[in-house]
Write a protein that holds these residues in place. Structure first.
Motif, mmCIF file in Angstrom:
data_model
loop_
_atom_site.group_PDB
_atom_site.id
_atom_site.type_symbol
_atom_site.label_atom_id
_atom_site.label_comp_id
_atom_site.label_asym_id
_atom_site.label_seq_id
_atom_site.Cartn_x
_atom_site.Cartn_y
_atom_site.Cartn_z
ATOM 1 N N HIS A 463 40.693 -3.630 0.384
ATOM 2 C CA HIS A 463 40.108 -3.384 -0.936
ATOM 3 C C HIS A 463 39.348 -2.058 -0.970
ATOM 4 C CE1 HIS A 463 41.217 -7.298 -2.478
ATOM 5 N NE2 HIS A 463 40.625 -7.900 -1.456
ATOM 6 N N TRP A 464 38.888 -1.610 0.176
ATOM 7 C CA TRP A 464 38.158 -0.337 0.233
ATOM 8 C C TRP A 464 39.155 0.758 0.627
ATOM 9 C CZ3 TRP A 464 33.834 0.105 -2.108
ATOM 10 C CH2 TRP A 464 33.013 1.218 -1.900
ATOM 11 N N THR A 465 39.753 1.366 -0.363
ATOM 12 C CA THR A 465 40.846 2.310 -0.178
ATOM 13 C C THR A 465 40.339 3.625 0.424
ATOM 14 O OG1 THR A 465 40.546 3.183 -2.412
ATOM 15 C CG2 THR A 465 42.046 1.303 -2.145
ATOM 16 N N PRO A 466 41.244 4.466 0.934
ATOM 17 C CA PRO A 466 40.800 5.783 1.427
ATOM 18 C C PRO A 466 40.123 6.632 0.361
ATOM 19 C CG PRO A 466 43.005 5.278 2.230
ATOM 20 C CD PRO A 466 42.654 4.203 1.255
ATOM 21 N N THR A 467 40.539 6.480 -0.898
ATOM 22 C CA THR A 467 39.870 7.225 -1.978
ATOM 23 C C THR A 467 38.425 6.778 -2.128
ATOM 24 O OG1 THR A 467 41.984 7.452 -3.136
ATOM 25 C CG2 THR A 467 39.979 7.796 -4.424
ATOM 26 N N LEU A 468 38.181 5.467 -2.063
ATOM 27 C CA LEU A 468 36.809 4.961 -2.148
ATOM 28 C C LEU A 468 36.000 5.380 -0.931
ATOM 29 C CD1 LEU A 468 37.261 1.351 -3.592
ATOM 30 C CD2 LEU A 468 35.826 3.160 -4.539
ATOM 31 N N ALA A 469 36.611 5.332 0.228
ATOM 32 C CA ALA A 469 35.891 5.743 1.435
ATOM 33 C C ALA A 469 35.525 7.217 1.383
ATOM 34 C CB ALA A 469 36.749 5.450 2.670
ATOM 35 N N HIS A 470 36.385 8.022 0.777
ATOM 36 C CA HIS A 470 36.103 9.456 0.681
ATOM 37 C C HIS A 470 34.959 9.742 -0.290
ATOM 38 C CE1 HIS A 470 36.559 13.722 -0.008
ATOM 39 N NE2 HIS A 470 36.810 13.494 -1.287
ATOM 40 N N TYR A 471 35.028 9.168 -1.478
ATOM 41 C CA TYR A 471 34.016 9.480 -2.489
ATOM 42 C C TYR A 471 32.692 8.768 -2.245
ATOM 43 C CZ TYR A 471 37.454 11.969 -5.287
ATOM 44 O OH TYR A 471 38.383 12.886 -5.722
ATOM 45 N N SER A 472 32.726 7.609 -1.602
ATOM 46 C CA SER A 472 31.468 6.909 -1.304
ATOM 47 C C SER A 472 30.852 7.358 0.015
ATOM 48 C CB SER A 472 31.710 5.406 -1.253
ATOM 49 O OG SER A 472 32.549 5.076 -0.161
ATOM 50 N N ARG A 473 31.679 7.912 0.913
ATOM 51 C CA ARG A 473 31.250 8.368 2.233
ATOM 52 C C ARG A 473 30.831 7.206 3.142
ATOM 53 N NH1 ARG A 473 27.882 13.882 0.492
ATOM 54 N NH2 ARG A 473 29.344 14.473 -1.151
ATOM 55 N N TYR A 474 31.330 6.006 2.816
ATOM 56 C CA TYR A 474 31.055 4.830 3.631
ATOM 57 C C TYR A 474 32.376 4.140 3.958
ATOM 58 C CZ TYR A 474 26.253 5.414 1.977
ATOM 59 O OH TYR A 474 25.012 5.929 1.676
ATOM 60 N N THR A 475 32.444 3.616 5.147
ATOM 61 C CA THR A 475 33.603 2.822 5.542
ATOM 62 C C THR A 475 33.349 1.352 5.241
ATOM 63 O OG1 THR A 475 32.756 2.551 7.786
ATOM 64 C CG2 THR A 475 34.155 4.487 7.343
ATOM 65 N N ALA A 476 34.411 0.578 5.266
ATOM 66 C CA ALA A 476 34.269 -0.857 5.030
ATOM 67 C C ALA A 476 33.438 -1.520 6.121
ATOM 68 C CB ALA A 476 35.655 -1.497 4.942
ATOM 69 N N THR A 477 33.544 -1.028 7.334
ATOM 70 C CA THR A 477 32.755 -1.591 8.430
ATOM 71 C C THR A 477 31.262 -1.387 8.203
ATOM 72 O OG1 THR A 477 34.603 -1.107 9.937
ATOM 73 C CG2 THR A 477 32.458 -1.585 10.928
ATOM 74 N N HIS A 478 30.896 -0.233 7.695
ATOM 75 C CA HIS A 478 29.487 0.039 7.424
ATOM 76 C C HIS A 478 28.953 -0.830 6.291
ATOM 77 C CE1 HIS A 478 25.796 2.448 7.074
ATOM 78 N NE2 HIS A 478 25.992 2.399 5.758
ATOM 79 N N LEU A 479 29.793 -1.180 5.324
ATOM 80 C CA LEU A 479 29.336 -1.927 4.149
ATOM 81 C C LEU A 479 29.326 -3.438 4.361
ATOM 82 C CD1 LEU A 479 31.203 0.041 1.337
ATOM 83 C CD2 LEU A 479 28.807 0.251 2.009
ATOM 84 N N ARG A 480 29.950 -3.931 5.381
ATOM 85 C CA ARG A 480 30.055 -5.388 5.548
ATOM 86 C C ARG A 480 28.704 -6.093 5.643
ATOM 87 N NH1 ARG A 480 35.003 -7.179 9.534
ATOM 88 N NH2 ARG A 480 36.733 -6.616 8.116
ATOM 89 N N PRO A 481 27.748 -5.686 6.490
ATOM 90 C CA PRO A 481 26.474 -6.417 6.546
ATOM 91 C C PRO A 481 25.692 -6.374 5.234
ATOM 92 C CG PRO A 481 26.370 -4.407 7.853
ATOM 93 C CD PRO A 481 27.792 -4.592 7.482
ATOM 94 N N ILE A 482 25.757 -5.276 4.525
ATOM 95 C CA ILE A 482 25.055 -5.184 3.233
ATOM 96 C C ILE A 482 25.737 -6.097 2.209
ATOM 97 C CG2 ILE A 482 24.185 -3.590 1.491
ATOM 98 C CD1 ILE A 482 24.602 -1.322 3.468
#
Length: 534
Positions: A463-482
């Motif tokens: 669900h966290w596409t490369p476009t989202l990772a680029h513009y948000s500057r966060y990976t899915a791994t970083h966002l999981r605990p939050i």
């Protein structure tokens, strides 16, 4: 001294005044009306007669000259590209007027000012080499431009040869004759693919000639080969980030979206949120204020925010002001905590709202607990504590950017806003950066609405596409605990003691997001269960 006042007579009480006074009040004397106006009338009449006589004389003169001079002249019409019969045009494309009965040609203004009428029996033609035009050498074009004189007997043959050439009439100045000559020469023969013309690489063609050919194709409808067309250059973002969607590619015509500067703007916002952090356990030094009191205060501010119909930015900015103030001023009294909250909301409304509420409205919502003067004094203390800086970014600013990158629907954005506001009440979530809160909220909304909420599958990083990772500057791994902490807040919201935000998002205005079944399905339980296991 002021003279005696004159009283105006009453027609029903005429016995109080004599006939002389009544005459002065009713009918003015001839002396008063004819002394200076008579002289002025005589002067005006004399001037009027002179002007009228002059106008009549000029009119008679015009009427006598008009039939003789402009009897056969046509009215001037602004026809820029109107075709004329072949053989009826002069050098500049203007139609020659027929001679009058007296043998004098009746010339229009366009012809008399701009054209040089050739003597009878002579036709002027201008020839320009097509290869000279293609090379773009203006000096050579002027050097090879020739005027040839042909007898009138050859006019018919010349017209037959040049019959396909369209003749045009244009209201042009002397400065544009050269460009018009080039256009006519270019129209007489094909621009590209000519047998007798040497083909040159398109790179060697000068910019001014390309502009001339492009303008000619626009006006005349000429078709150019692909080799002469200029392809738009690839954008910088598409060159630098291959495989990532450029979400600002279609926003160049919208000045509000400032697509040319939007990436630099968000670079600045990421820098600001680092420079203005909310530290972990920022209420540790407070003696009278606890995190539970902070939660009650923010829950009450959300109710006031909804009652005043304020923007989402106003509520989030008010919470940021409260946390920044309490982080600096460690001796805040419990009795002044509500004053801090209402003043922070008062400042946020003046910063974000177009029509902020009056200060008396904030006095009213506190049930006259604080006066307007106390709110103003607290406003000064808050500005001193935060160094008059209200530039800390808000989660909603990042969320809008991320929703655009994800191609999210309205329900995705509304559910993400619901998650963001739930985190503002929670004390443990205050230390996260606004961009992290926004990204994790959207990440959870994409799981619940795009995935199968009935399956206990947990997280899906797709669900966290490369476009989202680029513009948000966060990976899915970083966002999981939050995201897991936000999921727990959303699942427990119906049973929580502070329900202002939960009740707010049950309304139709917010698409009844708080009542969605996805918030209590197996997928939500599996996400929260992973958090509890760890």
């Amino acid at each position: 001294m002021v003279g005696p006042l004159k009283t105006r007579g009453d027609e029903n009480a005429s016995e109080n005044i004599n006939q002389g006074q009544l005459k002065k009040l009713t009918v003015p004397s001839n002396e008063a009306t004819t002394k200076r106006p008579a002289l002025g009338d005589l002067q005006n009449r004399g001037l009027n007669r002179a002007v009228a006589a002059k106008d009549v004389a000029q009119k008679e003169l015009k009427e006598s000259k008009l039939p003789k001079v402009l009897r056969n002249a046509k009215a001037r019409v602004d026809t820029h590209w109107k075709k004329q019969p072949v053989g009826a045009s002069n050098v500049n494309g203007a139609v020659l007027a027929k001679p009058t009965e007296g043998g004098v040609a009746a010339l229009l203004r366009a012809n008399s000012v701009r054209t040089h009428t050739a003597p009878s029996g002579v036709l002027l033609t201008r020839q320009v080499s097509a290869s000279t035009l293609i090379r773009g050498d203006k000096a050579a074009a002027e050097a090879t431009s020739k005027l040839t004189v042909k007898p009138k007997s050859e006019t018919g043959s010349s017209d037959q040869v040049n019959a396909p050439e369209p003749t045009f009439r244009r209201e042009d100045s002397n400065l544009s004759k050269k460009s018009l000559t080039k256009l006519r020469a270019a129209m007489s023969k094909p621009v590209m693919g000519l047998a007798g013309v040497k083909k040159e690489p398109s790179v060697a063609i000068k910019k001014d000639v390309i502009g001339l050919v492009r303008s000619e194709s626009t006006v005349r409808g000429a078709i150019l080969k692909p080799s002469t067309t200029i392809q738009p250059s690839m954008s910088l973002s598409s060159k630098r980030f291959a495989g990532i969607e450029d979400i600002d590619a279609h926003d160049k015509d919208n000045l509000v979206l400032v697509s040319e500067y939007v990436n630099e703007i968000y670079d600045y916002l990421y820098k600001l949120e680092i420079e203005q952090p909310i530290h972990n356990d920022h209420l540790a030094g407070q003696k009278e204020v606890s995190h539970k009191m902070r939660a009650v205060l923010i829950d009450w501010i959300n109710e006031v925010h909804l009652q005043f119909h304020l923007a989402a930015e106003t509520f989030q900015l008010a919470v940021a002001i409260i946390d920044r103030y309490l982080q600096v001023v460690k001796d805040t009294k419990r009795s002044n905590l509500q004053l801090v909250g209402v003043t922070a909301l008062f400042i946020a409304t003046k910063y974000e709202e177009l029509f902020p509420p009056a200060i008396n409205d904030f006095v009213f919502i506190t049930d006259d607990t604080y006066s307007a003067r106390e709110i103003r004094m607290m406003e000064l203390q808050i500005f001193k504590a935060i160094d008059c800086n209200l530039s800390r970014p808000l989660p909603i600013s990042f969320l809008r950017r991320y929703s655009k990158a994800a191609g999210a629907e309205d329900e995705h954005h509304a559910m993400s806003k619901y998650f963001v506001e739930l985190t503002l009440v929670d004390y443990d979530m205050a230390s996260y950066k606004p961009s992290e809160i926004a990204a994790a909220s959207l990440f959870l909304a994409l799981h619940l609405l795009n995935g199968n909420y009935r399956a206990s599958t947990g997280f899906d990083d797709e669900h966290w596409t490369p476009t989202l990772a680029h513009y948000s500057r966060y990976t899915a791994t970083h966002l999981r605990p939050i995201t897991r902490q936000i999921a727990k807040l959303a699942r427990d919201a119906p049973q929580a003691k502070l329900k202002a935000i939960y009740n707010k998002y049950q309304g139709q205005k917010f698409q009844k997001i708080a009542l969605r079944i996805e918030l209590s399905g197996p997928l939500m339980d599996s996400i929260v269960g992973q958090s509890l296991k760890k």
